[in-house]
Design an enzyme around this catalytic site. Structure first.
Site, short mmCIF file in Angstrom:
data_model
loop_
_atom_site.label_atom_id
_atom_site.label_comp_id
_atom_site.label_asym_id
_atom_site.label_seq_id
_atom_site.Cartn_x
_atom_site.Cartn_y
_atom_site.Cartn_z
CG ASP A 2 -1.82 1.16 1.34
OD1 ASP A 2 -2.41 1.52 0.30
OD2 ASP A 2 -1.93 1.74 2.43
CG ASP A 4 -1.30 7.69 0.86
OD1 ASP A 4 -0.45 7.46 -0.01
OD2 ASP A 4 -2.14 8.59 0.76
#
Length: 186
Positions: A2, A4
């Protein structure tokens, strides 16, 4: 991975490249994966685009800044992103749907059964589970601390009889780097 909360620090709808900071341990992770020849793919929801909080151009500037902070010569081969909100129709590219992961697998010839997913949100882990990724790593960085209870409940109720091996960590550190390296070398 991922983006952020895993690759870069969570800044709540980050839109300014000046706010980009790498998350703890991410350079070490990139270095180890590069050394052993493992391709890295970033999969990210960016609902701030559909919400009008920033534009695709802002997103690209943040991405360029992130890439400039990551050591050159790394094995990052793709970034998949979408600007959809959580209320979008099912079967979109938005996690927890696995479509971005499945597309990466098909397009880039990635064996998801020999992959690791690292995320800070339950939606990351659900997408990985739906895509058949056996190693799901949840980190407390980003939104991870707030989502840890939901993640534990998901593991207890959805993965109890599964071959999926979830790992709960506080952050990317030397111990998890060794586990990831061991997974790919075995």
């Amino acid at each position: 991975l991922d983006r952020d909360g895993v690759v870069i620090k969570e800044k709540h709808f980050i839109s300014n490249q000046k706010d980009v900071e790498l998350e703890t341990g991410i350079r070490d992770l990139f270095e180890i994966l590069n050394k052993i020849g493992i391709p890295i793919i970033i999969i990210t929801n960016q609902s701030g685009i559909a919400r009008g909080l920033f534009t695709w151009d802002d997103y690209l500037k943040v991405t360029e800044k992130m890439l400039s902070l990551i050591d050159k010569g790394n094995s990052l081969i793709a970034i998949y992103s979408n600007g959809l909100t959580p209320t979008e129709l099912p079967n979109t590219w938005r996690k927890p749907n696995p479509e971005m992961l499945n597309n990466a697998s098909h397009t880039l010839n990635i064996d998801l059964s020999r992959s690791v997913l690292i995320g800070d949100r339950l939606t990351d882990l659900i997408a990985g589970h739906k895509a058949g990724i056996p190693y799901l790593i949840h980190t407390k960085t980003g939104h991870g601390e707030v989502e840890r209870i939901k993640v534990k409940d998901f593991i207890r109720t959805q993965l109890k009889n599964d071959i999926i091996k979830p790992i709960l960590i506080d952050k990317i550190d030397k111990l998890i780097l060794k586990k990831i390296q061991s997974f790919f070398l075995n």
